[in-house]
Design an enzyme around this catalytic site. Structure first.
Site, PDB file in Angstrom:
ATOM      1  CB  CYS A   1      -0.932   0.098   1.198  1.00 42.37           C
ATOM      2  SG  CYS A   1      -1.958  -1.338   1.462  1.00 42.37           S
TER       3      CYS A   1
ATOM      4  CE  LYS B   1      10.592 -10.503 -13.782  1.00 42.82           C
ATOM      5  NZ  LYS B   1      11.528 -10.124 -12.745  1.00 42.82           N
TER       6      LYS B   1
ATOM      7  NE  ARG C   1       4.630   1.413  -0.644  1.00 39.18           N
ATOM      8  CZ  ARG C   1       5.771   1.135  -0.037  1.00 39.18           C
ATOM      9  NH1 ARG C   1       6.888   1.549  -0.545  1.00 39.18           N
ATOM     10  NH2 ARG C   1       5.784   0.450   1.079  1.00 39.18           N
TER      11      ARG C   1
ATOM     12  CD  GLU D   1       6.918 -10.918 -11.857  1.00 41.47           C
ATOM     13  OE1 GLU D   1       6.451 -10.560 -10.768  1.00 41.47           O
ATOM     14  OE2 GLU D   1       8.129 -10.903 -12.089  1.00 41.47           O
TER      15      GLU D   1
ATOM     16  CD  GLU E   1      13.942 -12.924 -12.709  1.00 38.99           C
ATOM     17  OE1 GLU E   1      13.368 -13.431 -11.736  1.00 38.99           O
ATOM     18  OE2 GLU E   1      13.666 -11.777 -13.123  1.00 38.99           O
TER      19      GLU E   1
ATOM     20  CG  HIS F   1      15.271 -37.007 -13.301  1.00 41.64           C
ATOM     21  ND1 HIS F   1      15.772 -38.272 -13.118  1.00 41.64           N
ATOM     22  CD2 HIS F   1      16.312 -36.262 -13.771  1.00 41.64           C
ATOM     23  CE1 HIS F   1      17.056 -38.293 -13.430  1.00 41.64           C
ATOM     24  NE2 HIS F   1      17.407 -37.084 -13.827  1.00 41.64           N
TER      25      HIS F   1
ATOM     26  CD1 TRP G   1      -1.524  -5.692  -3.892  1.00 39.50           C
ATOM     27  CD2 TRP G   1      -1.173  -6.530  -1.853  1.00 39.50           C
ATOM     28  NE1 TRP G   1      -1.208  -7.016  -4.032  1.00 39.50           N
ATOM     29  CE2 TRP G   1      -0.990  -7.562  -2.801  1.00 39.50           C
ATOM     30  CE3 TRP G   1      -1.012  -6.829  -0.505  1.00 39.50           C
ATOM     31  CZ2 TRP G   1      -0.646  -8.851  -2.438  1.00 39.50           C
ATOM     32  CZ3 TRP G   1      -0.666  -8.133  -0.149  1.00 39.50           C
ATOM     33  CH2 TRP G   1      -0.489  -9.131  -1.113  1.00 39.50           C
TER      34      TRP G   1
ATOM     35  CG  ASN H   1       1.541   0.040   4.222  1.00 39.77           C
ATOM     36  OD1 ASN H   1       1.029  -1.054   4.008  1.00 39.77           O
ATOM     37  ND2 ASN H   1       2.546   0.518   3.529  1.00 39.77           N
ATOM     38  N   GLY H   2       0.025  -2.040   6.777  1.00 38.81           N
ATOM     39  CA  GLY H   2       0.417  -3.083   7.729  1.00 38.81           C
ATOM     40  C   GLY H   2      -0.797  -3.842   8.210  1.00 38.81           C
TER      41      GLY H   2
ATOM     42  CE  LYS I   1       9.631  -2.236  -8.133  1.00 33.07           C
ATOM     43  NZ  LYS I   1       9.832  -3.386  -8.997  1.00 33.07           N
TER      44      LYS I   1
HETATM   45  C1  F6R Z   1       9.404 -10.148  -9.536  1.00 32.91           C
HETATM   46  C2  F6R Z   1       9.575  -9.312  -8.369  1.00 32.91           C
HETATM   47  C3  F6R Z   1       9.472  -9.936  -7.025  1.00 32.91           C
HETATM   48  C4  F6R Z   1      10.521  -9.332  -6.083  1.00 32.91           C
HETATM   49  C5  F6R Z   1      10.362  -9.868  -4.657  1.00 32.91           C
HETATM   50  C6  F6R Z   1      11.427  -9.306  -3.738  1.00 32.91           C
HETATM   51  O1  F6R Z   1       9.544  -9.426 -10.721  1.00 32.91           O
HETATM   52  O2  F6R Z   1       9.793  -8.139  -8.484  1.00 32.91           O
HETATM   53  O3  F6R Z   1       9.584 -11.323  -7.079  1.00 32.91           O
HETATM   54  O4  F6R Z   1      11.791  -9.635  -6.576  1.00 32.91           O
HETATM   55  O5  F6R Z   1       9.097  -9.530  -4.170  1.00 32.91           O
HETATM   56  O6  F6R Z   1      11.349  -7.923  -3.678  1.00 32.91           O
HETATM   57  P1  F6R Z   1      12.556  -7.039  -3.185  1.00 32.91           P
HETATM   58  O7  F6R Z   1      13.648  -7.159  -4.181  1.00 32.91           O
HETATM   59  O8  F6R Z   1      12.010  -5.647  -3.107  1.00 32.91           O
HETATM   60  O9  F6R Z   1      12.972  -7.571  -1.840  1.00 32.91           O
END
Ligand code: F6R
Length: 606
Positions: free
Chosen positions: A2, A480, A27, A483, A476, A499, A74, A100-101, A601
């Site tokens: 948030c 990507k 956020r 998501e 990774e 396997h 969020w 927030n929290g 994020k």
């Molecule tokens: C994927 C992504 C997330 C973050 C994860 C850790 O694209 O961005 O998987 O990598 O939430 O976030 P940070 O790096 O902020 O600790």
């Protein structure tokens, strides 16, 4: 998660508050709202949807006042409804908060408030707090006293900003396990859950620590300890981020803009002073055991680093996902835990770091966001300097982290006698060419990747495969893809396929291979075996390979050929191009690329 914003000014704050939550939208973006205090009292407008949508629907720009608070949500407690959006008003409407929290004891408090006749409008944990403040105010007739009294009753994690009709001269805020930063302006002050809340207006900030509250007026601020109520002297953080990097410019999405930022981000990672890397290297050398920790993308970056440390410095430092770290790693005194985190606020990473510290571990971190909790928690921090990353999915920040870890592995390898000075020099020179190399590749290959994405965007099931360091690259890249496109993409080591997963193979299942240069003989051979296994069973093969690899080219159904690059840099190149492929696939599928559904994020909840 948030986004929280608060502004107190001599001038109207409406427009700046709207912009502030728009800048924080990464956020959380379920719903949003604002509360302003004007001559008539506190006015709240809020609803579900993104900032621009709510802005026009609720006519946020018509609100008036020169102090206010705002929020972009969020959801954690309570569904995504207009009532659950923040700010929350107290029963009388004289107090408003953004939070927030998670207030963990909210159920009990809510029941007792209901018993006293309070009618709740939302199902959130947050609404409890604003009513506790109001209840305390009725006794004390003092806003700060009431705020602190209410704080005594709540448990959990929170950053809260309070606006009161009884005090048009101040905003009140508190931080406990959820970030909160004060921005210092001229004749106005700001509060934000991160610096993007006020970056357009000021580069001076003060970071609140856990257990601190602040009273903020237009021309001053005072920070104190919640327990002792003693004022605290705090240092001022100078923010050196460039606001231009927060603009999308000619790009249609932040994700592609940030991918095209990568040459610059790589340059910034290479410009991080060597002393900072050396200090980290010494920590690795002095630790009996060392662990690499991150979560999501940063976990996969740690996994890449695991291979780099092993091949360049003959040291094995396990990479562990931060959410599982505590359950599996028996940390003891003097062990080293290196955390990687773009936001520096991720709950899982922060939690595991804290418990490792309690057990006597030394801690270090690679972090992007200045003033963030993790950057201030550890014994040694390397600020990666990638600038703001706005798209929810991490691209440029991840690359910078990987490069910093590569630099660390190189120096450790040299110090441990695994690399001689001329090999080290060659690698450093290769790294110096990297920003230009990526710039060229991004420009040259974007058309190919776009076409490939158009051809394959209807594919429902992907398997991403690689050997050695290309295995975490595959993991990774699959993350990507998932998501940003919402498609099923499963990453695994190429050797693992036989396997079990091989049973899935048929023409409709597409496998994307991260193929090393043929000069990387052992890895290349292992990758080719898995390619053959799929070919024989009629699966569809897609691959990134390097020029001159006729063996791979002859087997792949769809191929993107890359020019020859130094072996050391090849996995990073493929990772970047896979980010671009995920982007173009999502573009074709018309996904909400910068804010994929259900995500946010900076995941600050556990
Ligand atoms: C994927 C992504 C997330 C973050 C994860 C850790 O694209 O961005 O998987 O990598 O939430 O976030 P940070 O790096 O902020 O600790």
């Amino acid at each position: 998660m948030c986004g929280i914003s608060g502004i107190i000014d001599h001038h109207p704050v409406t427009r700046n508050l709207v912009t502030s939550i728009a800048n924080l939208e990464y956020r959380g973006y379920d719903s949003c709202g604002m509360a302003l205090l004007n001559g008539k009292g506190i006015e709240v407008r809020k609803n579900t949807g993104g900032v621009q949508e709510v802005r026009s629907r609720e006519k946020l720009d018509n609100m008036t006042g020169n102090l206010g608070i705002a929020h972009t949500r969020w959801a954690t407690h309570g569904g995504v409804t207009p009532e659950n959006a923040h700010p929350h008003l107290s029963q009388s409407g004289d107090f408003a908060i953004v939070h927030n929290g998670i207030i963990s004891n909210y159920q009990k408090l809510r029941e007792s408030l209901i018993g006293e006749g309070i009618e709740f409008r939302s199902t959130t944990d947050s609404e409890v707090f604003v009513n506790l403040v109001e209840e305390a105010y009725e006794q004390k007739k003092d806003v700060l006293g009431a705020f602190l009294e209410a704080l005594k009753q709540i448990q959990g994690t929170y950053s809260i900003v309070l606006l009161s009709a009884h005090d048009p001269e101040n905003l009140y805020c508190v931080k406990q396990d959820s970030p909160l930063i004060i921005g210092l302006g001229e004749g106005c002050n700001y509060i934000g859950s991160d610096i993007n809340a006020f970056l357009e207006h000021t580069r001076k900030a003060v970071v609140l620590d856990d257990g601190e509250f602040a009273v903020i007026s237009r021309d001053s601020y005072e920070i104190s300890d919640v327990g002792k109520r003693e004022e605290r002297e705090k240092s001022i953080l100078q923010i050196d981020w460039d606001t231009e990097t927060t603009k999308k410019g000619v790009f249609s999405h932040y994700m592609i803009k940030e991918i095209f930022d990568e040459p610059q981000t790589a340059r910034q990672a290479l410009d991080v002073p060597q002393e900072q890397i050396s200090q980290l290297v010494e920590m690795f050398q002095n630790a009996p055991r060392a662990y690499l920790m991150g979560v999501g993308t940063t976990f996969f970056i740690c996994q890449m680093a695991q291979y780099l440390f092993s091949s360049l410095s003959q040291r094995y430092f396990p990479a562990i996902s931060a959410d599982e770290f505590n359950g599996v790693v028996p940390v003891v005194s003097d062990d080293l835990v290196l955390a990687v985190s773009q936001s520096g606020e991720t709950f899982d990473t922060k939690f595991s770091l804290n418990s490792a510290r309690e057990k006597g571990a030394r801690t270090a971190a690679i972090v992007n966001v200045m003033g963030s909790s993790i950057s201030r928690l550890v014994d040694h921090v390397i600020m990666q300097g990638s600038g703001p990353e706005i798209c929810v999915v991490s691209t440029k920040a991840a690359l910078a982290q990987a490069l910093l870890l590569l630099r660390t592995a190189l120096e450790l390898g040299f110090r441990e006698g695994c690399l001689d000075s001329s090999t080290l020099r060659d690698h450093v020179q290769e790294l110096e060419t990297f920003p230009e190399l990526i710039s060229k590749l991004l420009n040259e290959k974007s058309g190919f990747l776009r076409n490939l994405a158009r051809t394959t965007s209807s594919v429902q099931n992907w398997i991403f495969l690689g050997c050695g360091i290309y295995f975490p690259v595959a993991m990774e890249s699959a993350l990507k893809m998932k998501e940003v496109t919402y498609l099923h993409a499963e990453g695994m080591p190429a050797g693992f396929l036989k396997h079990g997963t091989l049973s899935m193979i048929e023409a409709s299942v597409h496998s994307l291979f991260f193929i090393p240069p043929p000069a990387d003989v052992e890895l290349h051979n292992r990758t080719m075996i898995a390619i053959e296994e799929i070919k024989t069973r009629g699966g569809t093969l897609v691959g990134l390979h390097f020029e001159g690899d006729s063996q791979a080219a002859s087997l792949l159904d769809h191929a993107v050929a890359l020019p020859e690059v130094p072996l050391l840099l090849a996995p990073f190149v493929e990772m970047i191009l896979a980010q671009m492929f995920a982007y173009y696939t999502a573009l074709d599928l018309k996904r909400n690329i910068d804010k994929p559904r259900n995500l946010a994020k900076s995941v600050t909840v556990g």
